[in-house]
Scaffold this active site. Sequence first.
Site, PDB file in Angstrom:
ATOM      1  NE  ARG A  59      -2.631  -1.614   3.276  1.00 33.96           N
ATOM      2  CZ  ARG A  59      -2.744  -2.883   3.692  1.00 33.96           C
ATOM      3  NH1 ARG A  59      -3.350  -3.767   2.918  1.00 33.96           N
ATOM      4  NH2 ARG A  59      -2.263  -3.272   4.850  1.00 33.96           N
ATOM      5  CD  GLU A  96      -0.344  -8.869  17.350  1.00 39.75           C
ATOM      6  OE1 GLU A  96      -0.779  -8.487  16.253  1.00 39.75           O
ATOM      7  OE2 GLU A  96      -1.044  -9.052  18.352  1.00 39.75           O
TER       8      GLU A  96
HETATM    9  P1  AMP Z   1       3.396  -2.376  12.116  1.00 37.60           P
HETATM   10  O1  AMP Z   1       4.677  -2.979  11.600  1.00 37.60           O
HETATM   11  O2  AMP Z   1       2.871  -3.092  13.330  1.00 37.60           O
HETATM   12  O3  AMP Z   1       3.511  -0.879  12.335  1.00 37.60           O
HETATM   13  O4  AMP Z   1       2.292  -2.626  11.011  1.00 37.60           O
HETATM   14  C1  AMP Z   1       2.236  -1.811   9.888  1.00 37.60           C
HETATM   15  C2  AMP Z   1       1.948  -2.586   8.633  1.00 37.60           C
HETATM   16  O5  AMP Z   1       0.926  -3.544   8.811  1.00 37.60           O
HETATM   17  C3  AMP Z   1       1.473  -1.649   7.547  1.00 37.60           C
HETATM   18  O6  AMP Z   1       2.088  -2.033   6.306  1.00 37.60           O
HETATM   19  C4  AMP Z   1      -0.043  -1.812   7.535  1.00 37.60           C
HETATM   20  O7  AMP Z   1      -0.520  -1.832   6.208  1.00 37.60           O
HETATM   21  C5  AMP Z   1      -0.310  -3.146   8.229  1.00 37.60           C
HETATM   22  N1  AMP Z   1      -1.278  -3.045   9.331  1.00 37.60           N
HETATM   23  C6  AMP Z   1      -1.020  -3.247  10.654  1.00 37.60           C
HETATM   24  N2  AMP Z   1      -2.118  -3.107  11.410  1.00 37.60           N
HETATM   25  C7  AMP Z   1      -3.126  -2.768  10.558  1.00 37.60           C
HETATM   26  C8  AMP Z   1      -4.534  -2.439  10.728  1.00 37.60           C
HETATM   27  N3  AMP Z   1      -5.136  -2.445  11.935  1.00 37.60           N
HETATM   28  N4  AMP Z   1      -5.247  -2.126   9.622  1.00 37.60           N
HETATM   29  C9  AMP Z   1      -4.670  -2.114   8.395  1.00 37.60           C
HETATM   30  N5  AMP Z   1      -3.351  -2.406   8.163  1.00 37.60           N
HETATM   31  C10 AMP Z   1      -2.590  -2.729   9.234  1.00 37.60           C
END
Ligand code: AMP
Length: 176
Positions: A59, A96
């Site tokens: 995205r 996670e």
């Molecule tokens: P993080 O590494 O935990 O910051 O997760 C970010 C990545 O995971 C991004 O590329 C987001 O597109 C996706 N992502 C994580 N959580 C969500 C959510 N609640 N809704 C949509 N995309 C998410």
Amino acid sequence: MSDIAKYIRTIPHYPKEGIMFRDITTLLKDPVGFKLAIDLLVAKYKDAPIDYVAGIEARGFILGSPLAFALGIGFIPVRKKGKLPSKTISQSYDLEYGSDTIEIHADALPVGANVLLIDDLIATGGTALGAITLIEKVGAKIFETAFLVDLPELGGTQKIQKAGHKVFSLCSFEGH
Ligand code: AMP
């Protein structure tokens, strides 16, 4: 705060129980919403000393490409492992559950280049921090990181700021 949030749909319990998935496809298909998002980013960065926009698969590509085009600078894809054809540099980062690996071409960025990193959303910040590490590994610099959506309760923005980088988000949602 912009009214970007109203274009974003929430899908509860996707991809698993307890996750509120912030779905930007509803923003992308709306010509007003998509244009507003890109216009706000262009307004924010049009006079900034940025050499490249780097977007995180997938995205981050959709948002980063029109932004780079409008700013008149190049776009660098940060890809999932195994997708780039030439010599790559890799970086693993924590999810996670488990970990993942992202890559850029070893020759994608000149040493010292100023890079704006973009993705659709920041949650725990693991993905963004992995991309920052990767960009710094090749000798480029992070100008700032930008997102459509921040989930502040998950601590990603704080994590990136603690690592010494600026974070800009067009909207934020409470919860996970
Ligand atoms: P993080 O590494 O935990 O910051 O997760 C970010 C990545 O995971 C991004 O590329 C987001 O597109 C996706 N992502 C994580 N959580 C969500 C959510 N609640 N809704 C949509 N995309 C998410």
